[in-house]
Enzyme design. Structure first.
Site, PDB file in Angstrom:
ATOM      1  N   LYS A   1      -9.213   5.548   5.848  1.00 35.67           N
ATOM      2  CA  LYS A   1      -7.997   4.841   5.432  1.00 35.67           C
ATOM      3  C   LYS A   1      -8.323   3.707   4.472  1.00 35.67           C
ATOM      4  CE  LYS A   1      -4.495   5.616   8.972  1.00 35.67           C
ATOM      5  NZ  LYS A   1      -3.608   4.942   9.947  1.00 35.67           N
TER       6      LYS A   1
ATOM      7  N   THR B   1       1.247  10.145   3.334  1.00 36.28           N
ATOM      8  CA  THR B   1       0.401  11.154   2.691  1.00 36.28           C
ATOM      9  C   THR B   1      -0.944  11.280   3.402  1.00 36.28           C
ATOM     10  OG1 THR B   1      -0.280   9.459   1.123  1.00 36.28           O
ATOM     11  CG2 THR B   1       1.418  10.963   0.399  1.00 36.28           C
TER      12      THR B   1
ATOM     13  N   GLU C   1       0.229  -3.591   4.521  1.00 37.46           N
ATOM     14  CA  GLU C   1      -0.945  -2.707   4.642  1.00 37.46           C
ATOM     15  C   GLU C   1      -1.026  -2.055   6.019  1.00 37.46           C
ATOM     16  OE1 GLU C   1      -3.585  -1.204   3.762  1.00 37.46           O
ATOM     17  OE2 GLU C   1      -3.850  -1.771   1.679  1.00 37.46           O
ATOM     18  N   ASP C   2      -1.509  -0.812   6.056  1.00 33.74           N
ATOM     19  CA  ASP C   2      -1.679  -0.137   7.351  1.00 33.74           C
ATOM     20  C   ASP C   2      -3.135   0.055   7.734  1.00 33.74           C
ATOM     21  OD1 ASP C   2      -2.272   1.923   5.450  1.00 33.74           O
ATOM     22  OD2 ASP C   2      -1.851   3.424   6.999  1.00 33.74           O
TER      23      ASP C   2
ATOM     24  N   ASP D   1       0.874  -1.164   0.000  1.00 33.51           N
ATOM     25  CA  ASP D   1       0.000   0.000   0.000  1.00 33.51           C
ATOM     26  C   ASP D   1       0.918   1.224   0.000  1.00 33.51           C
ATOM     27  OD1 ASP D   1      -2.330   1.585   0.230  1.00 33.51           O
ATOM     28  OD2 ASP D   1      -2.123   1.656   2.402  1.00 33.51           O
ATOM     29  N   LEU D   2       0.391   2.373  -0.325  1.00 39.68           N
ATOM     30  CA  LEU D   2       1.214   3.588  -0.399  1.00 39.68           C
ATOM     31  C   LEU D   2       1.136   4.408   0.881  1.00 39.68           C
ATOM     32  CD1 LEU D   2       3.007   5.471  -2.154  1.00 39.68           C
ATOM     33  CD2 LEU D   2       0.883   6.558  -2.939  1.00 39.68           C
ATOM     34  N   ASP D   3      -0.059   4.940   1.157  1.00 35.76           N
ATOM     35  CA  ASP D   3      -0.238   5.838   2.305  1.00 35.76           C
ATOM     36  C   ASP D   3      -0.038   5.076   3.614  1.00 35.76           C
ATOM     37  OD1 ASP D   3      -0.943   7.614   0.370  1.00 35.76           O
ATOM     38  OD2 ASP D   3      -3.090   7.572   0.772  1.00 35.76           O
TER      39      ASP D   3
ATOM     40  N   SER E   1      -2.711   0.435  -4.375  1.00 37.30           N
ATOM     41  CA  SER E   1      -3.231   1.584  -3.638  1.00 37.30           C
ATOM     42  C   SER E   1      -4.501   2.136  -4.267  1.00 37.30           C
ATOM     43  CB  SER E   1      -2.171   2.702  -3.616  1.00 37.30           C
ATOM     44  OG  SER E   1      -2.697   3.910  -3.118  1.00 37.30           O
ATOM     45  N   ALA E   2      -5.390   2.659  -3.430  1.00 39.54           N
ATOM     46  CA  ALA E   2      -6.609   3.301  -3.913  1.00 39.54           C
ATOM     47  C   ALA E   2      -6.318   4.679  -4.514  1.00 39.54           C
ATOM     48  CB  ALA E   2      -7.613   3.448  -2.770  1.00 39.54           C
TER      49      ALA E   2
ATOM     50  N   LYS F   1     -10.896  -1.249  -1.589  1.00 36.91           N
ATOM     51  CA  LYS F   1     -10.698  -2.157  -0.470  1.00 36.91           C
ATOM     52  C   LYS F   1     -11.853  -1.942   0.515  1.00 36.91           C
ATOM     53  CE  LYS F   1      -5.746  -1.239  -1.006  1.00 36.91           C
ATOM     54  NZ  LYS F   1      -4.585  -0.570  -0.420  1.00 36.91           N
TER      55      LYS F   1
END
Length: 210
Positions: free
Chosen positions: A47, A19, A171-172, A11-13, A116-117, A147
């Site tokens: 999130k 971000t 994933e966070d 995942d990115l964020d 990522s979304a 997600k």
């Protein structure tokens, strides 16, 4: 498991870069226009959620009712504000251990994807200088289901040419952990083990794995 994987999907964020703070500031700016308070606790509900669904949650919090056309306009306004923030990003925004862990995986021959979304994922990776470390980017421009639907991670495995059982997801967010499990992929939670209870393993950050 982490020593045997052939593919890793991040995942990115909150995993590679933080971000989330910019998303929060942009949603808060929108809520301020409507005259209600949007808190960091409220922001936790967004999130890993798509932009339109996030807007719907913000509207629910504020008790605001607008048309579908206005929703699209407001979502775009929020994104424009968010883009103003992320245009200022640089390599210093990369979370501790993230670049080192990506390089470590590449040295081992592990294929790497982003799942990522975010519709700004490629732009952000380029801004922080990590774009070349990813073999594939599956973002909000390539999938239609948010997600916890597993679409983004299934697409990530396909882009890497691997089966779900050969990959691991980092994933966070609860929704992201659920999505990885639904896709049949081993998942490492990044953050609070009390929140990410469904993950196969939880670490505070990628720096723990370097």
């Amino acid at each position: 498991m982490l020593d045997k994987v052939k593919g890793a999907i991040f995942d990115l964020d909150g995993v590679i870069v933080d971000t989330a703070k910019y998303h929060f500031l942009a949603w808060k700016w929108l809520a301020d226009q409507w005259g209600f308070e949007f808190t960091e606790t409220d922001n936790e509900r967004l999130k890993g959620v798509s932009r339109i669904r996030s807007l719907e949650i913000v509207l629910e919090i504020g008790g605001i009712d607008i048309s579908e056309e206005e929703k699209l306009q407001k979502a775009e306004q929020k994104n424009e504000k968010y883009l103003q923030y992320i245009h200022q990003m640089d390599r210093s925004e990369v979370l501790p251990g993230a670049e080192e862990y990506l390089l470590q995986l590449r040295r081992r021959g592990v294929r790497i994807a982003l799942g990522s979304a975010s519709k700004n994922a490629v732009f952000i990776l380029e801004k922080v200088g990590l774009a070349e470390l990813f073999d594939a980017v599956i973002d909000g421009t390539k999938v239609s289901k948010a997600k916890p639907d597993p679409e983004v991670f299934i697409a990530g495995c396909e882009a890497l040419g691997l089966e779900p059982g050969e990959c691991v997801v980092f994933e966070d967010a609860e929704a992201g952990v659920e999505a990885a499990i639904a896709a049949g992929i081993y998942v490492v939670g990044i953050g609070n083990p009390d929140i990410l209870v469904a993950a196969n393993r939880v670490v505070s950050g990628l720096n723990e794995l370097v």
